[in-house]
Design an enzyme around this catalytic site. Structure first.
Site, PDB file in Angstrom:
ATOM      1  N   LYS A  37       0.782  -1.042   0.027  1.00 34.51           N
ATOM      2  CA  LYS A  37       0.079   0.010   0.021  1.00 34.51           C
ATOM      3  C   LYS A  37       0.986   1.296   0.013  1.00 34.51           C
ATOM      4  O   LYS A  37       1.607   1.522   1.310  1.00 34.51           O
ATOM      5  CB  LYS A  37      -0.986  -0.075   1.251  1.00 34.51           C
ATOM      6  CG  LYS A  37      -1.917   1.028   0.943  1.00 34.51           C
ATOM      7  CD  LYS A  37      -2.651   1.541   2.332  1.00 34.51           C
ATOM      8  CE  LYS A  37      -2.215   2.743   2.838  1.00 34.51           C
ATOM      9  NZ  LYS A  37      -2.036   4.165   2.282  1.00 34.51           N
TER      10      LYS A  37
ATOM     11  N   TYR B  69      -4.477  -3.075  15.676  1.00 27.92           N
ATOM     12  CA  TYR B  69      -5.154  -3.916  14.751  1.00 27.92           C
ATOM     13  C   TYR B  69      -4.558  -5.149  14.844  1.00 27.92           C
ATOM     14  O   TYR B  69      -5.374  -6.364  14.643  1.00 27.92           O
ATOM     15  CB  TYR B  69      -4.804  -3.361  13.234  1.00 27.92           C
ATOM     16  CG  TYR B  69      -5.221  -1.899  12.916  1.00 27.92           C
ATOM     17  CD1 TYR B  69      -6.435  -1.302  13.797  1.00 27.92           C
ATOM     18  CD2 TYR B  69      -4.764  -1.217  12.032  1.00 27.92           C
ATOM     19  CE1 TYR B  69      -6.927  -0.048  13.655  1.00 27.92           C
ATOM     20  CE2 TYR B  69      -5.042   0.017  11.663  1.00 27.92           C
ATOM     21  CZ  TYR B  69      -6.049   0.693  12.495  1.00 27.92           C
ATOM     22  OH  TYR B  69      -6.575   1.989  12.264  1.00 27.92           O
TER      23      TYR B  69
ATOM     24  N   GLU C   3       8.822   1.284  11.446  1.00 25.94           N
ATOM     25  CA  GLU C   3       9.931   2.434  11.500  1.00 25.94           C
ATOM     26  C   GLU C   3       9.170   3.657  11.673  1.00 25.94           C
ATOM     27  O   GLU C   3       8.573   4.054  10.660  1.00 25.94           O
ATOM     28  CB  GLU C   3      10.887   2.257  10.139  1.00 25.94           C
ATOM     29  CG  GLU C   3      11.886   3.209  10.354  1.00 25.94           C
ATOM     30  CD  GLU C   3      11.806   4.505   9.753  1.00 25.94           C
ATOM     31  OE1 GLU C   3      11.564   5.497  10.418  1.00 25.94           O
ATOM     32  OE2 GLU C   3      12.178   4.621   8.632  1.00 25.94           O
TER      33      GLU C   3
ATOM     34  N   GLU D 250       8.473  15.625  15.562  1.00 28.44           N
ATOM     35  CA  GLU D 250       9.062  15.441  14.031  1.00 28.44           C
ATOM     36  C   GLU D 250       8.446  16.409  13.273  1.00 28.44           C
ATOM     37  O   GLU D 250       7.015  16.431  12.872  1.00 28.44           O
ATOM     38  CB  GLU D 250       9.026  14.026  13.513  1.00 28.44           C
ATOM     39  CG  GLU D 250       9.726  13.795  12.133  1.00 28.44           C
ATOM     40  CD  GLU D 250       9.507  12.379  11.920  1.00 28.44           C
ATOM     41  OE1 GLU D 250      10.559  11.906  11.202  1.00 28.44           O
ATOM     42  OE2 GLU D 250       8.316  11.793  12.257  1.00 28.44           O
TER      43      GLU D 250
END
Length: 498
Positions: free
Chosen positions: A192, A256, A268, A402
């Protein structure tokens, strides 16, 4: 295909592209079941490139069923290693042959300079696929040291159906880091791509089929995270899921997994990487050049970008002046111009997010030394000036979160141990660097820094032979190197008494 050497050449190539915009499932391009599509925009102009099939749980289920059939009948996993190797080597060769096409797809899809895509990204995809192809017939099992009348073997088997959910900053390279090792050991894969940058992945699937990869072994389902990504995370026929992206989404995939079949999860999840320059660093020109590249390459949209420059006071001003000079030479420009070194943010939402962080830094008292504004607004694109903040405190938002943009935070420290303390003062631990001519400090820093990679007197030096991943909330597991194969295999003991 030769790469163009001018903006006009790249623009002509972009204009003539035959863009694949449908999902790739079980060896064929298909529309979404009810015809759903989403717009794919060029970040440099804001204009729509195409409309892409919008996959959700329906298409994910079709892909998972196709991948499961392919795995169970062993059309790929059952091939002799030398045959799988030949197919992946052919795929690497085809990617190289289509380097210019893939580079321009990535440039118009996510805004990166086409020169970087052609010279860095796509060659690394070729290297990754070829390296894992060469590893296939060099992997051996083990024999355990048991007593007489027992033979105990330890083998690694493919885990089954692997979902790879990849980000938009390095669309095909991140895919190769996951698809390469997953295919090498015999898995079937559902890829995906990020909804912001699906085009190169969809073309890659066609090249894989042309290389001889059997139907159903590689499927590509473009779509949004809350629908297609969630469906992959919850699907009972997905045995493992590898993800690169934000920590928040990584935690969702862990949920999930718990809610479905306890599928293996590898994550990551980015970083806030410290780049430490000590007073005894020596060559400040080299350190400044590396620091500028560490934050401005790929518009700062890099998980291990050196977004925190932690510098000892005696060399602070000299270093900042040099970095500011580099920033002046890396102003935003047309990504299809080979001279451009700073492209566009991937979309308007990311541009606004980065500008929000810049505003936050200013409101919290940091000082802008250069940049801090949107650029080239008349183009319709999403450009931001390279930005350097000074007088940053480690507790500020721009030093903790970030940003994923060309924004550098300079934090001044008073000594080596203070530098290491500040470096470790975030929830992340993906990468770090230290610049010093004192080997004792270098070795001590490499032990003390809580990061998956520590560079000494360099930044972002890299090779496929070394593992990549992080400590703390930067993730679980490793990409690259032979260690990446561990997350796509299961270990089996066979105990034979005779």
């Amino acid at each position: 295909m030769d790469t163009p050497d001018s903006r006009e050449g790249w623009a002509a190539l972009a204009a003539g592209l035959d863009i694949r915009n449908r999902a790739f499932i079980d060896g064929a391009y298909v529309d979404a079941a009810d015809g759903r599509v989403f717009d794919c925009h060029n970040p440099a102009t804001g204009e729509r490139i195409t409309q892409v099939a919008e996959c959700d749980a329906t298409e994910v289920d079709l892909a998972a069923r196709a991948a499961r059939r392919a795995f169970e009948d062993r059309r790929w996993a059952g091939l002799p290693p030398r045959q799988r190797k030949a197919v992946l080597l052919e795929l690497a060769s085809l990617v190289e042959a289509h380097r210019a096409e893939l580079a321009v797809l990535e440039s118009i899809d996510m805004g990166k300079p086409v020169a970087d895509a052609a010279a860095v990204d796509i060659p690394l995809v070729v290297r990754t696929i070829a390296w894992y192809a060469e590893a296939i017939d060099k992997l051996y099992g083990e024999t355990a040291p048991t007593g007489d009348h027992v033979l105990a073997t330890i083998t690694r088997e493919p885990i089954g159906v692997v979902a790879a959910v990849v980000p938009w900053n390095f669309p095909l390279m991140m895919a190769a880091w996951k698809v390469g090792p997953a295919l090498a050991v015999g898995n079937s894969v559902i890829l995906k791509p990020a909804e912001q940058s699906p085009l190169s992945a969809l073309r890659f699937a066609e090249l894989a089929a042309a290389a001889g990869l059997p139907d159903g072994v590689l499927n590509v389902v473009p779509g949004h995270g809350p629908t297609a990504g969630r469906a992959l995370g919850l699907h009972m026929d997905v045995d493992a899921l590898a993800f690169t992206g934000s920590a928040a989404v990584g935690k969702l995939f862990l949920q999930y997994s718990a809610e479905s079949n306890m599928k293996h999860i590898a994550l990551e999840c980015g970083g806030k990487s410290p780049n430490i320059v000590l007073a005894d660093a020596g060559d400040l020109d080299e350190a400044a050049s590396a620091a500028a590249n560490a934050i401005f390459f790929n518009q700062g949209e890099v998980c291990m970008s050196g977004s925190r420059l932690i510098v000892e006071a005696p060399v602070r001003e000299a270093l900042i002046e040099r970095i500011v000079a580099h920033a002046r030479q890396r102003q935003p420009g047309d990504p299809l111009d080979p001279a451009t070194r700073l492209g566009a943010m991937v979309d308007e939402a990311q541009m606004d997010r980065v500008l929000g962080f810049i505003e936050s830094g200013q409101s919290e008292g940091a000082r802008v030394r250069i940049g801090g504004r949107r650029a080239l607004a008349d183009s319709g694109g999403y450009f931001i000036e390279p930005t350097v903040f000074d007088d940053v405190d480690s507790a500020m938002t721009i030093a903790q979160e970030e940003i994923f943009g060309p924004v550098l935070s300079v934090i001044t420290v008073e000594g080596f141990r203070d530098a290491v303390r500040v470096a470790n003062d975030t929830p992340y631990g993906l990468a770090a660097a230290v610049w010093t001519r004192d080997i004792s400090k270098a070795l001590e820093a490499s032990r003390m820094l809580r990061a998956g990679t520590v560079w000494v007197n360099c930044y972002d030096d890299d090779d496929i032979t070394v593992p990549f991943g992080g400590y703390k909330q930067s993730g679980i597991g490793r990409d690259k190197s032979l260690h990446a194969l561990e997350k796509y295999t299961q270990m089996k003991t066979t105990w034979i008494r005779f």
